[in-house]
Design an enzyme around this catalytic site. Structure first.
Site, short mmCIF file in Angstrom:
data_model
loop_
_atom_site.label_atom_id
_atom_site.label_comp_id
_atom_site.label_asym_id
_atom_site.label_seq_id
_atom_site.Cartn_x
_atom_site.Cartn_y
_atom_site.Cartn_z
N THR A 93 0.87 -1.18 0.00
CA THR A 93 0.00 0.00 0.00
C THR A 93 0.90 1.23 0.00
OG1 THR A 93 -1.70 -1.15 1.26
CG2 THR A 93 -1.80 1.26 1.24
N LYS A 168 -7.77 1.64 -3.16
CA LYS A 168 -7.46 1.19 -1.79
C LYS A 168 -7.61 2.33 -0.78
CE LYS A 168 -5.12 -0.82 1.64
NZ LYS A 168 -5.33 -2.03 2.34
N LYS A 243 -2.04 4.96 8.70
CA LYS A 243 -1.19 5.08 7.50
C LYS A 243 -2.05 5.34 6.26
CE LYS A 243 1.44 2.36 4.22
NZ LYS A 243 2.04 1.11 3.78
P1 NAD Z 1 5.90 -5.63 7.50
O1 NAD Z 1 6.63 -4.47 8.05
O2 NAD Z 1 5.52 -6.77 8.38
O3 NAD Z 1 6.73 -6.25 6.25
C1 NAD Z 1 7.46 -5.48 5.35
C2 NAD Z 1 8.72 -6.30 5.04
O4 NAD Z 1 9.47 -5.61 4.02
C3 NAD Z 1 9.66 -6.46 6.24
O5 NAD Z 1 9.89 -7.84 6.47
C4 NAD Z 1 10.93 -5.73 5.82
O6 NAD Z 1 12.11 -6.33 6.32
C5 NAD Z 1 10.84 -5.81 4.32
N1 NAD Z 1 11.63 -4.81 3.61
C6 NAD Z 1 11.71 -3.49 3.82
N2 NAD Z 1 12.53 -2.90 2.93
C7 NAD Z 1 13.00 -3.90 2.15
C8 NAD Z 1 13.91 -3.94 1.06
N3 NAD Z 1 14.50 -2.85 0.60
N4 NAD Z 1 14.17 -5.14 0.49
C9 NAD Z 1 13.57 -6.27 0.95
N5 NAD Z 1 12.72 -6.30 1.98
C10 NAD Z 1 12.44 -5.13 2.57
O7 NAD Z 1 4.61 -5.02 6.80
P2 NAD Z 1 3.27 -5.80 6.34
O8 NAD Z 1 2.26 -5.74 7.44
O9 NAD Z 1 3.64 -7.11 5.74
O10 NAD Z 1 2.72 -4.80 5.21
C11 NAD Z 1 3.28 -4.79 3.92
C12 NAD Z 1 2.42 -3.86 3.05
O11 NAD Z 1 1.09 -4.36 3.03
C13 NAD Z 1 2.35 -2.42 3.59
O12 NAD Z 1 2.40 -1.53 2.49
C14 NAD Z 1 1.00 -2.38 4.30
O13 NAD Z 1 0.44 -1.09 4.32
C15 NAD Z 1 0.19 -3.32 3.43
N6 NAD Z 1 -0.96 -3.95 4.11
C16 NAD Z 1 -0.82 -4.46 5.37
C17 NAD Z 1 -1.91 -5.07 6.00
C18 NAD Z 1 -1.78 -5.65 7.40
O14 NAD Z 1 -2.83 -5.97 8.00
N7 NAD Z 1 -0.58 -5.87 7.92
C19 NAD Z 1 -3.15 -5.14 5.34
C20 NAD Z 1 -3.27 -4.64 4.04
C21 NAD Z 1 -2.15 -4.05 3.43
#
Ligand code: NAD
Length: 297
Positions: A93, A168, A243
């Site tokens: 997102t 979204k 966010k």
């Molecule tokens: P998270 O922080 O758990 O995971 C993000 C991952 O990206 C981490 O493991 C981090 O180490 C990795 N990362 C960061 N920079 C990186 C790079 N340069 N190279 C490789 N890996 C890298 O976050 P999440 O909850 O999994 O969310 C991910 C996305 O999904 C976000 O944009 C969030 O807004 C969206 N989202 C989350 C949810 C939720 O309920 N958690 C729901 C819908 C959408």
């Protein structure tokens, strides 16, 4: 199919696992070695870098925290590193501007590209039941839909580049506002001596009904099981809602949109988050409006 999966966090971990479960070869990369190790346990293979993960991929999926991460991973490790035939799908997102910029750079370099953010939280990511909203060219959508299928309940084509992100944040702004309206109504009903289950009965069958009332009711013990029935644990974290509301306000400011209720919702969730409740489900804001934060653990 050979899939590169970059970003194996709370969401990406389960999503990559579902691609492996569907029989695809998944080359997985994350900056966190622990996240990579979990992906390997789920049947993916570990890549030493994002560029290594994408080198042989037919499809590249990214699931990263925010716009700057997506911009830098695309610039440093995907564009020019993946094969030109690879389909690039960003499921993070992020802001509409970053999504459009990345799509423009990837298209100019000859790639097919899509933004495909998701609705549904960690449980849906693990279960393979996410809803995807997709921004891409018409001719690309069928391949995007096929690639997302092992992770999806539904895949909706929202329009061209950036339209997935636009859909979204508009949806989540509406959700944030409708949840606050629902919480205010339940809090006032209580003050007026109206039992929560009686108000639920009325509102869920009257013109006040909406998803926040009938499916995700913030009042415990009322309607279907929701995070309210388990101390507001699990579900959709307040910090995540905040966010998305910030993204909506930024997008509205840039596009000249008028979103005063979105701004108010952002302020209220920021207040709740600042009091230390960022990890609680976003429906827990009811307890702040009731003046009963002491009931939250
Ligand atoms: P998270 O922080 O758990 O995971 C993000 C991952 O990206 C981490 O493991 C981090 O180490 C990795 N990362 C960061 N920079 C990186 C790079 N340069 N190279 C490789 N890996 C890298 O976050 P999440 O909850 O999994 O969310 C991910 C996305 O999904 C976000 O944009 C969030 O807004 C969206 N989202 C989350 C949810 C939720 O309920 N958690 C729901 C819908 C959408």
């Amino acid at each position: 199919m050979r899939i590169a999966f970059i970003g194996l966090g709370a969401m990406g971990g389960g999503m990559a696992a579902n691609q492996a479960k569907a029989g695809h070869q998944v080359a997985a990369f994350d900056l966190s070695p622990a996240a990579v190790a979990r992906a390997v346990e789920a049947g993916c293979s570990a890549a030493g870098s994002a560029a290594e993960a994408v080198a042989d991929a037919d499809v590249v999926v990214t699931m990263l925290p925010a716009g700057p991460h997506v911009r830098s991973v695309y610039a440093d490790a995907i564009i020019g590193k993946a094969r030109k035939s690879a389909l690039l799908i960003d499921c993070s997102t992020i802001d509409v501007e970053s999504a459009r910029a990345v799509a423009e750079q990837a298209s100019a370099a000859g790639y097919r590209v899509a933004d495909a953010p998701v609705s549904g939280g960690i449980m849906a990511a693990d279960a393979g039941t996410l809803a995807f909203m997709v921004g891409c060219e018409d001719a690309v959508f069928a391949d995007v839909e096929a690639a997302l299928k092992p992770m999806a309940r539904v895949v909706i084509h929202a329009g061209s580049a950036g339209a997935g992100q636009a859909a979204k944040i508009c949806n989540n702004m509406l959700l944030g506002i409708s949840m606050l309206g629902t919480c205010e109504a339940f809090a006032l009903a209580e003050k007026l001596g109206l039992a929560a289950d009686r108000f639920f009965e009325v509102a869920s069958q009257s013109s006040g009904n909406c998803w926040s009332v009938s499916t995700y009711c913030p009042a415990p013990g009322v309607g279907p099981q929701t995070p309210a029935d388990r101390g507001y644990e699990g579900g959709f974290a307040t910090a995540m809602m905040l966010k998305d509301l910030k993204l909506a306000q930024d997008a509205a400011a840039k596009a000249g949109g008028t979103t005063p209720l979105g701004a108010q919702a952002q302020a209220l969730y920021a207040l709740f988050d600042a009091q230390g409740y960022g990890r609680k489900d976003f429906s827990a804001v009811l307890q702040m409006l009731r003046g009963r934060l002491d009931e939250l653990s």
